[in-house]
Enzyme design. Sequence first.
Site, PDB file in Angstrom:
ATOM      1  CD  GLU A  47    -138.732  38.010 -29.892  1.00  0.00           C
ATOM      2  OE1 GLU A  47    -139.176  38.957 -30.570  1.00  0.00           O
ATOM      3  OE2 GLU A  47    -139.326  37.530 -28.902  1.00  0.00           O
ATOM      4  NE  ARG A  51    -138.379  45.357 -32.307  1.00  0.00           N
ATOM      5  CZ  ARG A  51    -139.055  45.453 -31.173  1.00  0.00           C
ATOM      6  NH1 ARG A  51    -138.766  46.441 -30.319  1.00  0.00           N
ATOM      7  NH2 ARG A  51    -140.001  44.587 -30.865  1.00  0.00           N
ATOM      8  CE  LYS A 134    -144.461  39.416 -29.554  1.00  0.00           C
ATOM      9  NZ  LYS A 134    -143.425  40.016 -30.418  1.00  0.00           N
TER      10      LYS A 134
END
Length: 213
Positions: A47, A51, A134
């Site tokens: 993943e 950012r 999640k």
Amino acid sequence: MEPATQSQKAQSICELAPIIPVLIVETVEQAEPLARALVAGGLPALEVTLRTEAALDVIAAMSRVEGGVVGAGTLLTPDDVKRAVDAGAQFGVSPGSSDKLLAACEDEGLALLPGAASATEAMRLLEAGYFIQKFFPAEAAGGAPFLKSLSSPLPQISFCPTGGVSPENATDYLSLPNVICAGGSWVAPKDKVKSGDWDAIEALARNAAKLPR
């Protein structure tokens, strides 16, 4: 892609290894060697969080690594979804969910791990067809005891807890009947990525891949 089909695809990705590395990668030069180290250590699902400015280029570079299944994390908007898919992301992860985000992933055919932090959020996602979710932020939202308490009333849902998961508490999560895998950043420490210590990262990945579930 229908939400149930998205969740089936997400399930197959989550079943690849007990830990999905959660990666904040600053430069594209770090991408391929980092991915190779993690995949070699037994963690193929990666993943890459959106950012950093390099994140989309990192996804594209990691997607060229044999054996890797690269996803985009911190998906917040339909534009994030479109850019992630264009970069080669095979799955997406979001800290929460919104109608627009879910629709964008369905339109793009992107398997999604939508975030939930309460029974109500989890039920709403299940109602929409998402049975793989999640759990975020895992430790701050109640940790393994909270997830365990959801397993009886909501046995249809499997979670990937992320946020505060560490080598010390990972087995607390992975031992739960409603946890399919966990997300962790400790397998790619910032200092080792920066110094290019890929052997150390591979060793961390190898240990994480051996965690029982």
